[in-house]
Design a protein around this motif. Structure first.
Motif, PDB file in Angstrom:
ATOM      1  N   ILE A  86       0.824  -1.209   0.000  1.00 46.69           N
ATOM      2  CA  ILE A  86       0.000   0.000   0.000  1.00 46.69           C
ATOM      3  C   ILE A  86       0.864   1.267   0.000  1.00 46.69           C
ATOM      4  N   ASP A  87       2.059   1.169   0.571  1.00 48.95           N
ATOM      5  CA  ASP A  87       2.929   2.352   0.636  1.00 48.95           C
ATOM      6  C   ASP A  87       3.459   2.762  -0.736  1.00 48.95           C
ATOM      7  N   ASP A  88       3.297   1.893  -1.742  1.00 46.05           N
ATOM      8  CA  ASP A  88       3.729   2.243  -3.100  1.00 46.05           C
ATOM      9  C   ASP A  88       2.621   2.954  -3.884  1.00 46.05           C
ATOM     10  N   VAL A  89       1.510   3.218  -3.210  1.00 51.64           N
ATOM     11  CA  VAL A  89       0.334   3.755  -3.904  1.00 51.64           C
ATOM     12  C   VAL A  89      -0.049   5.081  -3.265  1.00 51.64           C
ATOM     13  N   ASP A  90      -0.374   6.076  -4.112  1.00 44.99           N
ATOM     14  CA  ASP A  90      -0.889   7.322  -3.541  1.00 44.99           C
ATOM     15  C   ASP A  90      -2.180   7.719  -4.234  1.00 44.99           C
ATOM     16  N   MET A  91      -2.658   8.920  -3.919  1.00 47.66           N
ATOM     17  CA  MET A  91      -3.954   9.372  -4.433  1.00 47.66           C
ATOM     18  C   MET A  91      -3.983   9.487  -5.948  1.00 47.66           C
ATOM     19  N   LEU A  92      -2.804   9.655  -6.527  1.00 42.46           N
ATOM     20  CA  LEU A  92      -2.763   9.823  -7.988  1.00 42.46           C
ATOM     21  C   LEU A  92      -2.304   8.556  -8.688  1.00 42.46           C
ATOM     22  N   THR A  93      -2.695   7.418  -8.096  1.00 45.58           N
ATOM     23  CA  THR A  93      -2.351   6.123  -8.687  1.00 45.58           C
ATOM     24  C   THR A  93      -3.625   5.403  -9.095  1.00 45.58           C
ATOM     25  N   VAL A  94      -3.588   4.784 -10.267  1.00 46.55           N
ATOM     26  CA  VAL A  94      -4.646   3.851 -10.623  1.00 46.55           C
ATOM     27  C   VAL A  94      -4.002   2.467 -10.540  1.00 46.55           C
ATOM     28  N   VAL A  95      -4.738   1.528  -9.954  1.00 45.30           N
ATOM     29  CA  VAL A  95      -4.200   0.182  -9.716  1.00 45.30           C
ATOM     30  C   VAL A  95      -4.999  -0.801 -10.568  1.00 45.30           C
TER      31      VAL A  95
END
Ligand SMILES: C[S@@+](CC[C@H](N)C(=O)[O-])C[C@H]1O[C@@H](n2cnc3c(N)ncnc32)[C@H](O)[C@@H]1O
Length: 242
Positions: A194-203
């Motif tokens: 989860i720490d590799d993901v921020d608000m401007l990420t699409v997964v």
């Protein structure tokens, strides 16, 4: 559409990103949030005779402003002039399309999108959708995966999906697409941090059929075959028969 606008309404960063296209047009800048105020202002300005572009990121109809225009139109509470305006929605490239193009063809078979924001949707509804998509083996694009205050939903989605698809299912983490600082990574589902993901990420989480392939130049791509392995033979036979 922006080329014809007299007025631009939008989040300041998005208006800045327009660069020279914004020149000579009146800007109505807004902070992040204040979405209803933004849309209302755009409709009021159009009601006053301006040609207004309401600027969003990606596609205006995907988790974005176009919906609010129609909600306001539907729910009343607008000046008469704002209600009579002509409306046009221009298509944009949504984050899932940009992420897919950067990494190959992960959306080659059935897919869905799920927003993990529980701001406007109750968590149990979101969870039921993840469960259904997991059981149906859809490729899933998660929008709004985390926010400053909200970090548990993506981990929950990962753990739920791991019950239905292999630990090495490819996952695409695409951040800041099309902007400075763009980063695109391919990881395995079990290793999704989860720490590799921020608000401007699409997964984008692959289905059980999604694969990683390395090109001759050594670049890793993700694709989802158009058909299921067991079906391929019969599809080829059918093609031959037709
Ligand atoms: C409110 S939604 C807006 C979606 C947008 N209308 C679209 O079609 O892409 C915000 C979410 O979209 C995704 N997103 C928007 N812009 C992005 C970008 N440049 N790079 C990666 N993801 C993005 C992120 O998941 C973010 O949390």
């Amino acid at each position: 559409m922006i080329g014809e606008a007299t007025d631009l309404v939008g989040y300041s960063l998005y208006l800045d990103l327009l660069g020279p296209l914004a020149r000579g047009r009146t800007r109505h800048d807004y902070d992040l949030g204040a979405e209803e105020a933004r849309v209302r202002r755009a409709m009021e300005l159009a009601g006053e005779g301006k040609t207004v572009a309401l600027v969003c990121s990606g596609d205006a109809g995907i988790y974005a402003m176009a919906t609010l225009v129609f909600e306001l139109l539907d729910n009343g509470d607008l000046p008469d002039a704002a209600r009579r305006i002509a409306i046009e929605v221009s298509p944009g490239i949504s984050a899932l399309q940009a992420a897919a193009a950067r990494t190959g063809a992960p959306l080659g078979h059935d897919f869905c999108t799920i927003s993990l924001s529980d701001l406007l949707t109750p968590w149990d509804v979101i969870e039921a959708r993840i469960q259904a998509a997991a059981e149906a083996d859809f490729v899933i694009a998660f929008y709004n995966p985390v926010s400053k205050k909200r970090r548990t939903q993506l981990a929950h989605a990962r753990d739920l999906l791991l019950r239905h698809r292999p630990a090495d299912t490819p996952v695409i983490l695409a951040t800041n697409l099309g902007r400075e600082g763009e980063s695109v990574r391919i990881v395995e589902l079990a290793a999704l941090n989860i720490d590799d993901v921020d608000m401007l990420t699409v997964v984008i989480v692959g289905s059980s059929e999604s694969r990683v392939v390395t090109s001759g130049e050594g670049r890793r791509f993700v694709y989802t075959p158009r058909g299921y392995a067991g079906k391929a033979g019969s599809a080829m036979k059918r093609d031959a028969a037709e």
